[in-house]
Structure formats: structure tokens, C-alpha cells
Design a protein around this motif. Structure first.
Motif, PDB file in Angstrom:
ATOM      1  N   UNK A  87      -2.353 -40.096  33.367  1.00 10.02           N
ATOM      2  CA  UNK A  87      -3.037 -41.544  33.588  1.00 10.02           C
ATOM      3  C   UNK A  87      -2.895 -42.061  32.195  1.00 10.02           C
ATOM      4  N   UNK A  88      -3.227 -43.299  32.094  1.00 14.19           N
ATOM      5  CA  UNK A  88      -3.077 -43.988  30.756  1.00 14.19           C
ATOM      6  C   UNK A  88      -4.396 -44.539  30.237  1.00 14.19           C
ATOM      7  N   UNK A  89      -5.003 -44.491  29.258  1.00 11.83           N
ATOM      8  CA  UNK A  89      -6.073 -45.265  28.559  1.00 11.83           C
ATOM      9  C   UNK A  89      -5.633 -46.720  28.602  1.00 11.83           C
ATOM     10  N   UNK A  90      -6.486 -47.490  27.961  1.00  8.85           N
ATOM     11  CA  UNK A  90      -6.314 -49.034  27.835  1.00  8.85           C
ATOM     12  C   UNK A  90      -5.400 -49.316  26.683  1.00  8.85           C
ATOM     13  N   UNK A  91      -5.140 -48.243  25.763  1.00 13.23           N
ATOM     14  CA  UNK A  91      -4.222 -48.538  24.692  1.00 13.23           C
ATOM     15  C   UNK A  91      -3.345 -47.027  24.706  1.00 13.23           C
ATOM     16  N   UNK A  92      -2.138 -47.571  23.966  1.00 18.63           N
ATOM     17  CA  UNK A  92      -1.166 -46.442  23.611  1.00 18.63           C
ATOM     18  C   UNK A  92      -0.501 -45.721  25.057  1.00 18.63           C
ATOM     19  N   UNK A 135      -6.538 -34.768  14.272  1.00 18.72           N
ATOM     20  CA  UNK A 135      -7.849 -35.026  15.242  1.00 18.72           C
ATOM     21  C   UNK A 135      -8.468 -34.031  16.155  1.00 18.72           C
ATOM     22  N   UNK A 136      -7.436 -33.440  16.659  1.00 12.31           N
ATOM     23  CA  UNK A 136      -7.767 -32.637  17.970  1.00 12.31           C
ATOM     24  C   UNK A 136      -6.851 -31.429  18.052  1.00 12.31           C
ATOM     25  N   UNK A 137      -6.975 -30.516  17.020  1.00 12.81           N
ATOM     26  CA  UNK A 137      -6.230 -29.461  16.959  1.00 12.81           C
ATOM     27  C   UNK A 137      -5.866 -28.484  18.340  1.00 12.81           C
ATOM     28  N   UNK A 138      -6.869 -28.382  19.088  1.00 14.76           N
ATOM     29  CA  UNK A 138      -6.892 -27.427  20.051  1.00 14.76           C
ATOM     30  C   UNK A 138      -6.409 -27.853  21.312  1.00 14.76           C
ATOM     31  N   UNK A 139      -6.009 -29.428  21.244  1.00 21.76           N
ATOM     32  CA  UNK A 139      -5.637 -29.991  22.673  1.00 21.76           C
ATOM     33  C   UNK A 139      -4.026 -29.403  22.796  1.00 21.76           C
ATOM     34  N   UNK A 140      -4.103 -29.375  24.172  1.00 25.58           N
ATOM     35  CA  UNK A 140      -2.338 -29.331  24.595  1.00 25.58           C
ATOM     36  C   UNK A 140      -1.637 -30.495  24.326  1.00 25.58           C
ATOM     37  N   UNK A 141      -0.449 -30.559  23.928  1.00 24.21           N
ATOM     38  CA  UNK A 141       0.328 -31.576  23.735  1.00 24.21           C
ATOM     39  C   UNK A 141       1.798 -31.420  24.475  1.00 24.21           C
ATOM     40  N   UNK A 142       1.941 -32.397  25.359  1.00 20.81           N
ATOM     41  CA  UNK A 142       3.395 -32.511  26.038  1.00 20.81           C
ATOM     42  C   UNK A 142       4.227 -33.660  25.545  1.00 20.81           C
ATOM     43  N   UNK A 143       5.417 -33.256  25.349  1.00 18.82           N
ATOM     44  CA  UNK A 143       6.176 -34.188  24.689  1.00 18.82           C
ATOM     45  C   UNK A 143       7.082 -35.171  25.545  1.00 18.82           C
ATOM     46  N   UNK A 144       6.859 -36.354  25.601  1.00 17.25           N
ATOM     47  CA  UNK A 144       7.239 -37.512  26.640  1.00 17.25           C
ATOM     48  C   UNK A 144       8.637 -37.260  26.698  1.00 17.25           C
ATOM     49  N   UNK A 145       9.233 -37.876  27.817  1.00 15.10           N
ATOM     50  CA  UNK A 145      10.754 -38.132  27.999  1.00 15.10           C
ATOM     51  C   UNK A 145      11.241 -39.190  27.275  1.00 15.10           C
ATOM     52  N   UNK A 146      10.350 -40.026  26.495  1.00 14.19           N
ATOM     53  CA  UNK A 146      10.681 -41.085  25.875  1.00 14.19           C
ATOM     54  C   UNK A 146      11.084 -40.478  24.420  1.00 14.19           C
ATOM     55  N   UNK A 185      -5.141 -45.153  16.750  1.00 13.43           N
ATOM     56  CA  UNK A 185      -4.965 -43.858  17.252  1.00 13.43           C
ATOM     57  C   UNK A 185      -5.927 -42.651  16.868  1.00 13.43           C
ATOM     58  N   UNK A 186      -6.346 -42.642  15.737  1.00  9.56           N
ATOM     59  CA  UNK A 186      -7.414 -41.760  15.126  1.00  9.56           C
ATOM     60  C   UNK A 186      -8.495 -41.677  15.661  1.00  9.56           C
ATOM     61  N   UNK A 187      -8.935 -42.936  16.196  1.00  8.27           N
ATOM     62  CA  UNK A 187     -10.260 -43.316  16.710  1.00  8.27           C
ATOM     63  C   UNK A 187     -10.311 -42.959  18.300  1.00  8.27           C
ATOM     64  N   UNK A 188      -9.101 -43.267  18.564  1.00 11.92           N
ATOM     65  CA  UNK A 188      -8.869 -43.054  20.412  1.00 11.92           C
ATOM     66  C   UNK A 188      -8.905 -41.669  20.550  1.00 11.92           C
ATOM     67  N   UNK A 189      -8.037 -40.716  19.756  1.00 13.18           N
ATOM     68  CA  UNK A 189      -7.971 -39.322  19.981  1.00 13.18           C
ATOM     69  C   UNK A 189      -9.376 -38.858  19.575  1.00 13.18           C
ATOM     70  N   UNK A 190     -10.189 -39.157  18.800  1.00 14.69           N
ATOM     71  CA  UNK A 190     -11.468 -38.851  18.614  1.00 14.69           C
ATOM     72  C   UNK A 190     -12.491 -39.045  19.826  1.00 14.69           C
TER      73      UNK A 190
END
Length: 409
Positions: free
Chosen positions: A29-34, A109-120, A78-83
Motif C-alpha cells: 500500500x501507499x500512504x498519503x505521501x512518498x 529512524x527505524x533501524x529494525x524495519x525490514x526494507x525492500x528495494x523497489x523496481x524503480x 520523510x524523517x517525520x513520516x517514518x517516525x
């Protein structure tokens, strides 16, 4: 064989719930920004929490896309959004990111979150995968320009625990890995900021340099030529090859799509994957059903993209930019009562006496007759004329909550 995930898009809370009910292992899904789907309805933080809670109760994961290419002005936000995401009671399972700057912000901001790298991010070789793995990424999404043989090569050169995600169904983009400047140049709306106007679907003519204003149409037939209009990806007939290539997540495109589209594609790929995992014989035996079902949602003519080599003329659609559809979405059943009435919100008009189809999450399609309709006040109606109208319908066979109604054309 690696455990495979079916990853389904959702542009709204309704569609997220549909994806979960109709067979997704994970939803993005996507949030309202980014998010790269600025025109999708997208999710407020409240909707995101509700959707994640709904999914997690059913053992389905939720990934949040933050895959724009950021400018300086975006970093602090982005810092505020991830927080805010980090502080949610119900948290997403991963972030989807393409910009190295936003990757760095998320890590801080969130060291433990899993990150996936987009096709972009143009992930076209195993060294790129290793680069992101060393930085801490759990998963990388293949560039759509990769063949199955190239994906196999990546699998051979990356750590066992690193995951590969690949698109298997949905709209294709004329630009390399979706990174396009046409929209920005022609309309001032930046595709890389989520505001693409899809000029690749428009009708074009040729202008000779010394004859400005003389537009020469390029004809294939009397309807003209749509030079950049690609077909839609569909790999429903090639599940074995996808899994044998070592892909961990089969991704469906379509965060702008309806609940009917998402339900149809999710249910069809869910059954195809499960059938193949049971036996290849079972998968082959049901192929006609998969193809018939996938043709009931909106689509352009299908292609296998780059998976079996570079696409040719058959992957482009020169005579039209319109979608085909064999079904109309009528609504999702919200609840039923003891009098046999089912409650729903109207998506498209239909009438008492029509024959419609109940579409069930387990794969059954049940033709039924519309016997009666009443509005919210209990007043009988012959049709539901108003968009998003709440009403009740009595069918010749009772549906269940979360069933979808559609009308075949």
C-alpha cells in the motif's frame, strides 16, 4: 523449492480487505505521501492501522511503499513520516524504497524495519543485489527488463536468506524500470514523484523538422497508432518457471485498480500457485479456468514481457489505448439478514430481474437472479441508480459477507 509469496496491491482500505480475503499472502500500500501512486486514494495513518490490523489477524503481511525519488525538501518530512510509522500500534512489515537517501533516512529512524528495494532502483544484476544486501536490505524487486535466466543467475549469486520479488501481472511501462520523463515534460506532473499522467497511452503523430504544424498520423488502420502503448503482463501460464527461477514473491501491479480487479487476480493466482504446489498435473488441468477468470477483469492484451527474451511487436498495442473487460463490478456484500437480504454499496447500476454472479473467495462463481431491492429506508426499488448508494438486495441464492457481485458482459 523456496516458499513463495503472493503479493497484491491495494489503493484503499476496501481493496486491502478484498486482497486479504481473496488470497494474498502480503499486500502493498501507499500512504498519503512518498508513494508512486499519488492519484490513488492511498491510506491515512488511521486507515493504515486498521488495514494492517485486519491483515495481521489473518496472517497476511503489509508493506508500505515510500518509493519516490526524493528532493532536498522531502528529507525532513520523510524523517517525520517514518517516525510516525514506527510509532503506530499496528506496524507495517516492511518499507518499499528506491531512493538511497530515503533508505538512509529509514535506517536512521527505524533501524529494525525490514526494507525492500523497489523496481524503480533499476535492479538488473546480482552485484546490485549484493550491494543492497550489505546495506541491510532484506529483499530486492527485479527490474522488469530481466529475463528468467537472468533472475536465475541472480539467485545463484546472492545469499540464501536474501529475497527476490518480481512482477508477474499487470500494466507495463515503456520507460526503463518505470523511470519516465514524458509526463513531467508534457504536463509538469512527475512520474518519479507519483503523479504520472500516462502519456505513453496517448495517440501520436509525426512532425517533420522543417514543417512545423504539419502533423502526419502514423496509421496501422483507420483507428490510428498508439506508438508507446504496451500490453499487460500475465504469467499465469508460467508459474513453474517463476518458482524454479528462485523468485520468493510474485507481485501483482495495480494500486489504482478496483476491488473486483484485485479479487479476480488474487484469487486466480492463489489457486494457480496452490495447484502447482500440490502437483503440476493439477496446475495444468485447471489452466483453462485460470485463463478464463483472468480475462474477466480489465486488461489490455497480454504479454510475457521480458521473461523469455526481448518483447516484439506482439507486446505493443497499436490500434487502441482502451482496456478490455468481461465483467462489471456491482459491490461487495457487507452483511446479510434473516429475511435473506444482503447489504452492499452500489458500484455500478443493475436492475431487479438481472442475472448476476456471486464471486466467492474459494473460487466458486454462482449465477443468481436479482429478486428484489430496497433502499436504506426499506422502500422497494427497481434499480440502484446512484453511485455509492447503500441498499439491500435479495438474490435467488443467499451470498455470504465478503462475497463480491459482478455482472458478466
Amino acid at each position: 523449492m523456496r516458499k513463495v509469496e503472493l503479493l497484491i496491491p491495494a489503493g484503499s482500505l476496501e481493496v486491502l480487505k478484498t486482497a486479504v480475503i481473496f488470497g494474498a499472502d502480503a499486500v502493498y500500500i501507499g500512504g498519503e505521501i512518498f508513494s508512486l501512486r499519488a492519484k490513488a486514494r492511498n491510506f491515512s495513518f488511521e486507515e493504515m492501522e486498521e488495514g494492517i490490523q485486519f491483515a495481521h489477524k489473518r496472517n497476511v503481511k503489509v508493506y508500505v511503499a515510500a518509493n519516490i525519488f526524493a528532493h532536498h525538501k522531502d528529507i525532513e518530512e520523510a524523517e517525520e513520516y517514518f517516525e510516525k510509522l514506527r510509532r503506530m500500534k499496528e506496524k507495517p512489515d516492511a518499507l518499499i524504497i528506491s531512493d538511497p537517501g530515503l533508505f538512509l533516512v529509514a535506517r536512521e529512524v527505524w533501524p529494525e524495519i525490514e526494507i525492500h528495494i523497489s523496481t524503480q532502483a533499476n535492479n538488473t544484476n546480482y552485484k546490485t543485489y549484493l550491494f543492497w544486501h550489505k546495506l541491510g536490505a532484506k529483499r530486492v524487486v527485479c527490474a522488469r527488463e530481466l529475463s528468467l535466466n537472468e533472475i536465475k543467475k541472480i539467485r545463484e549469486h546472492i545469499p540464501e536468506e536474501m529475497e527476490i520479488e518480481a512482477f508477474v501481472h499487470g500494466a507495463m511501462c515503456i520507460a526503463y524500470s518505470g523511470r519516465c520523463l514524458l509526463s513531467n515534460y508534457m504536463t509538469g506532473r512527475d512520474a518519479n514523484q507519483g503523479a504520472c499522467t500516462h502519456p505513453c497511452r496517448w495517440k501520436y503523430a509525426v512532425v517533420e523538422e522543417s514543417r512545423p504544424g504539419e502533423y502526419l498520423p502514423v496509421y496501422e488502420n483507420e483507428r490510428g497508432t498508439f506508438l508507446f502503448n504496451s500490453g499487460d503482463l500475465c504469467m499465469i501460464e508460467h508459474i513453474p518457471q517463476l518458482l524454479e527461477a528462485g523468485i520468493d514473491s510474485l507481485k501483482i501491479e495495480g494500486r489504482m485498480k478496483t476491488a473486483l480487479y484485485v479479487a479476480t487476480v488474487a484469487r486466480t493466482y492463489r489457486r494457480a500457485i496452490d495447484d502447482y504446489l500440490e502437483s503440476e498435473e493439477c496446475y495444468r488441468k485447471n489452466m483453462d479456468w485460470y485463463k478464463q477468470e483472468i480475462g474477466k477483469c480489465t486488461y489490455r492484451q497480454f504479454t510475457t514481457g521480458f521473461y523469455f527474451g526481448k518483447p516484439g511487436r506482439e507486446s505493443q498495442i497499436y490500434d487502441s489505448s482502451t482496456y478490455q473487460s468481461e465483467a462489471v463490478y456491482l459491490g461487495m456484500i457487507e452483511k446479510t439478514d434473516e429475511q435473506g437480504y444482503a447489504y452492499l454499496e452500489q458500484k455500478n447500476k443493475f436492475y431487479v430481474g438481472d442475472v448476476v454472479e456471486i464471486m466467492k473467495p474459494d473460487g466458486r462463481n454462482i449465477p443468481v437472479r436479482v429478486d428484489a431491492m430496497v433502499d436504506e429506508e426499506g422502500i422497494p426499488m427497481e434499480s440502484c441508480p446512484h453511485a455509492k448508494q447503500k441498499f439491500s438486495v435479495r438474490l435467488s441464492e443467499n451470498p455470504d459477507p465478503c462475497d463480491l457481485l459482478r455482472m458478466l458482459q
